[in-house]
Design a protein around this motif. Structure first.
Motif, PDB file in Angstrom:
ATOM      1  N   THR A 136      -2.506  16.827  21.565  1.00 54.10           N
ATOM      2  CA  THR A 136      -1.264  17.185  20.881  1.00 54.10           C
ATOM      3  C   THR A 136      -0.467  15.938  20.500  1.00 54.10           C
ATOM      4  N   THR A 137      -0.366  14.994  21.424  1.00 51.19           N
ATOM      5  CA  THR A 137       0.386  13.767  21.156  1.00 51.19           C
ATOM      6  C   THR A 137      -0.277  12.939  20.066  1.00 51.19           C
ATOM      7  N   ALA A 138      -1.599  12.856  20.103  1.00 52.33           N
ATOM      8  CA  ALA A 138      -2.315  12.082  19.090  1.00 52.33           C
ATOM      9  C   ALA A 138      -2.110  12.660  17.698  1.00 52.33           C
ATOM     10  N   VAL A 139      -2.220  13.965  17.567  1.00 57.01           N
ATOM     11  CA  VAL A 139      -2.039  14.602  16.259  1.00 57.01           C
ATOM     12  C   VAL A 139      -0.626  14.349  15.736  1.00 57.01           C
ATOM     13  N   ALA A 140       0.373  14.475  16.612  1.00 57.98           N
ATOM     14  CA  ALA A 140       1.758  14.256  16.192  1.00 57.98           C
ATOM     15  C   ALA A 140       1.978  12.815  15.734  1.00 57.98           C
ATOM     16  N   LEU A 141       1.484  11.854  16.504  1.00 57.36           N
ATOM     17  CA  LEU A 141       1.712  10.453  16.163  1.00 57.36           C
ATOM     18  C   LEU A 141       1.001  10.050  14.876  1.00 57.36           C
ATOM     19  N   PHE A 142      -0.230  10.511  14.683  1.00 60.85           N
ATOM     20  CA  PHE A 142      -0.958  10.096  13.490  1.00 60.85           C
ATOM     21  C   PHE A 142      -0.349  10.692  12.224  1.00 60.85           C
ATOM     22  N   HIS A 143       0.176  11.904  12.307  1.00 61.43           N
ATOM     23  CA  HIS A 143       0.864  12.436  11.132  1.00 61.43           C
ATOM     24  C   HIS A 143       2.088  11.583  10.819  1.00 61.43           C
ATOM     25  N   TRP A 144       2.839  11.216  11.838  1.00 62.73           N
ATOM     26  CA  TRP A 144       4.022  10.384  11.618  1.00 62.73           C
ATOM     27  C   TRP A 144       3.645   9.052  10.976  1.00 62.73           C
ATOM     28  N   HIS A 145       2.585   8.411  11.454  1.00 62.22           N
ATOM     29  CA  HIS A 145       2.168   7.137  10.865  1.00 62.22           C
ATOM     30  C   HIS A 145       1.781   7.301   9.396  1.00 62.22           C
ATOM     31  N   ARG A 146       1.087   8.391   9.072  1.00 61.96           N
ATOM     32  CA  ARG A 146       0.654   8.587   7.684  1.00 61.96           C
ATOM     33  C   ARG A 146       1.830   8.765   6.743  1.00 61.96           C
ATOM     34  N   THR A 147       2.931   9.299   7.234  1.00 61.66           N
ATOM     35  CA  THR A 147       4.062   9.615   6.355  1.00 61.66           C
ATOM     36  C   THR A 147       5.236   8.655   6.512  1.00 61.66           C
ATOM     37  N   SER A 148       5.043   7.589   7.256  1.00 64.73           N
ATOM     38  CA  SER A 148       6.158   6.659   7.517  1.00 64.73           C
ATOM     39  C   SER A 148       5.780   5.217   7.193  1.00 64.73           C
ATOM     40  N   ARG A 149       5.040   5.046   6.140  1.00 68.37           N
ATOM     41  CA  ARG A 149       4.549   3.700   5.804  1.00 68.37           C
ATOM     42  C   ARG A 149       5.592   2.829   5.121  1.00 68.37           C
ATOM     43  N   PHE A 150       6.736   3.446   4.728  1.00 71.20           N
ATOM     44  CA  PHE A 150       7.768   2.679   4.045  1.00 71.20           C
ATOM     45  C   PHE A 150       9.113   2.917   4.705  1.00 71.20           C
ATOM     46  N   CYS A 151       9.913   1.883   4.695  1.00 76.43           N
ATOM     47  CA  CYS A 151      11.205   1.883   5.369  1.00 76.43           C
ATOM     48  C   CYS A 151      12.191   2.841   4.696  1.00 76.43           C
ATOM     49  N   THR A 152      12.918   3.599   5.505  1.00 74.09           N
ATOM     50  CA  THR A 152      13.917   4.516   4.956  1.00 74.09           C
ATOM     51  C   THR A 152      15.212   3.808   4.566  1.00 74.09           C
ATOM     52  N   VAL A 153      15.350   2.533   4.927  1.00 71.91           N
ATOM     53  CA  VAL A 153      16.555   1.774   4.596  1.00 71.91           C
ATOM     54  C   VAL A 153      16.376   1.000   3.300  1.00 71.91           C
ATOM     55  N   CYS A 154      15.294   0.204   3.212  1.00 71.30           N
ATOM     56  CA  CYS A 154      15.124  -0.657   2.041  1.00 71.30           C
ATOM     57  C   CYS A 154      13.861  -0.370   1.236  1.00 71.30           C
ATOM     58  N   GLY A 155      12.997   0.510   1.736  1.00 68.65           N
ATOM     59  CA  GLY A 155      11.773   0.832   1.010  1.00 68.65           C
ATOM     60  C   GLY A 155      10.622  -0.122   1.236  1.00 68.65           C
ATOM     61  N   GLY A 156      10.818  -1.110   2.098  1.00 76.43           N
ATOM     62  CA  GLY A 156       9.748  -2.060   2.375  1.00 76.43           C
ATOM     63  C   GLY A 156       8.637  -1.447   3.210  1.00 76.43           C
ATOM     64  N   PRO A 157       7.456  -2.076   3.217  1.00 81.25           N
ATOM     65  CA  PRO A 157       6.348  -1.576   4.026  1.00 81.25           C
ATOM     66  C   PRO A 157       6.638  -1.736   5.515  1.00 81.25           C
ATOM     67  N   THR A 158       6.094  -0.830   6.308  1.00 79.30           N
ATOM     68  CA  THR A 158       6.299  -0.873   7.754  1.00 79.30           C
ATOM     69  C   THR A 158       4.976  -1.089   8.474  1.00 79.30           C
ATOM     70  N   ASP A 159       5.058  -1.676   9.661  1.00 77.80           N
ATOM     71  CA  ASP A 159       3.888  -1.913  10.493  1.00 77.80           C
ATOM     72  C   ASP A 159       4.056  -1.219  11.834  1.00 77.80           C
ATOM     73  N   SER A 160       2.942  -0.808  12.412  1.00 73.10           N
ATOM     74  CA  SER A 160       2.959  -0.183  13.729  1.00 73.10           C
ATOM     75  C   SER A 160       3.273  -1.224  14.802  1.00 73.10           C
ATOM     76  N   ALA A 161       4.064  -0.822  15.798  1.00 73.44           N
ATOM     77  CA  ALA A 161       4.414  -1.712  16.901  1.00 73.44           C
ATOM     78  C   ALA A 161       4.520  -0.889  18.183  1.00 73.44           C
ATOM     79  N   LYS A 162       4.610  -1.599  19.308  1.00 76.73           N
ATOM     80  CA  LYS A 162       4.756  -0.966  20.622  1.00 76.73           C
ATOM     81  C   LYS A 162       3.734   0.154  20.829  1.00 76.73           C
TER      82      LYS A 162
END
Length: 321
Positions: A136-162
């Motif tokens: 369940t956790t894996a499915v939730a996280l991977f969907h979030w990564h697929r749809t969060s590749r760009f910053c909601t503040v400036c539109g720049g690309p984002t990288d995975s961390a932590k």
């Protein structure tokens, strides 16, 4: 007559320590990696399961390199073993996706002892507590990564961390965290032996469940229950009471379960384009439909991985335990 959930909803089970401090501890991660275990999740949200869908197929972490790949997410730690998930691309699996209406699995898949690729809806209720929580956790996280590749503040690309639990903007440094959308799900009954069930527009004929909807900005959970029920089927509820909750990562919901009472004499007014059918069903018919799916005409109930199933099952057992 009120009731309690007889068991945790299938996808609410989790035994591994989510261990938030571990996610940013590079030294500890390196120590745990040689003995870590990894599940893979394909682009359709499926993982490999075995033993008739009861066991996740995991792999030695070192099969994926000397350290976690950039796309890996840390799911948790249990008994000094770290559990990770790695996403696969379309090209990395050639297993055909089963046909299903609107992405939903409406019927149970044919299960085998050999490893096979299945999704969370199909096996969430079959896996043990650890496996259900990890998947369940894996499915939730991977969907979030697929749809969060760009910053909601400036539109720049984002990288995975932590360890996959944060995305950081390359341009402005803004941090994004996984989102969860609150939704209510309510079993409406008459206070006696009938429950109100509905069939959503686009669902297969005969498929019924309880009512649900998303919480709006500035709205309480209880207010959302009252609004959604009245909007969807036109009845007024009272006696709203919390039952339990379950993550539902399709794509990122937290289903907050309630029961409420309504008068079956009120006329049903169905939301156009949203509810195809609604009806009051007796406890006896619900019990029969749960015991032998397909045995009650025009009554197929919610699948076992959903909190809707656990709510309907629990209500059906009142005075029947």
């Amino acid at each position: 007559m009120s009731f309690e959930l007889v068991e945790l909803p299938a996808l609410s089970r989790f035994t591994a320590d989510r261990s938030e401090p571990l996610r940013g501890d590079a030294r500890r991660i390196a120590q745990l990696w040689p003995k870590a275990r990894v599940i893979t999740v394909d682009a359709r949200g499926r993982t490999q399961v075995a033993d008739r869908g009861t066991r996740l197929v995991d792999h030695p972490a070192q099969d994926f390199g000397d350290g976690p790949p950039d796309t890996a997410v840390l799911l948790g730690e249990q008994d000094a073993v770290a559990y990770w998930a790695v996403p696969l691309t379309e090209d990395e699996t050639d297993v055909a996706a089963p046909a299903s209406g609107r992405g939903r699995v409406w019927s149970a898949p044919e299960l085998t002892d050999d490893p096979q690729w299945l999704d969370l809806r199909a096996v969430g209720a079959l896996l043990d507590d650890t496996g259900a929580g990890l998947f369940t956790t894996a499915v939730a996280l991977f969907h979030w990564h697929r749809t969060s590749r760009f910053c909601t503040v400036c539109g720049g690309p984002t990288d995975s961390a932590k360890s996959g639990w944060v995305r950081v903007c390359e341009r402005c440094g803004h941090e994004e965290y996984p989102r969860t959308d609150a939704a209510v799900i309510c079993l409406v009954h008459d206070g006696a032996d009938r429950v109100l069930l509905a069939r959503g527009a686009g669902w297969p004929e005969g498929r019924y469940s309880v009512l649900a909807g998303f919480v709006e900005a500035g709205e309480s959970l209880e207010a959302c229950v009252a609004r959604e029920v009245e909007e969807e089927v036109g009845v007024v509820v009272n006696g709203t009471r919390y039952l339990g909750s379950q993550p539902w990562p399709f794509p990122r919901s937290l289903m907050v379960g309630f029961e409420a009472v309504a008068d079956p004499a009120e006329p049903l007014r169905l939301a156009d384009g949203e509810i195809a059918q609604a009806k009051w069903v007796s406890r006896a018919d619900v019990r029969q439909a749960l015991a032998e799916p397909g045995s009650v005409p025009d009554l197929l109930l919610a699948p076992g991985a959903s909190i809707a199933f656990r709510m309907i099952q629990s209500w059906s057992l009142v005075d029947g335990r």
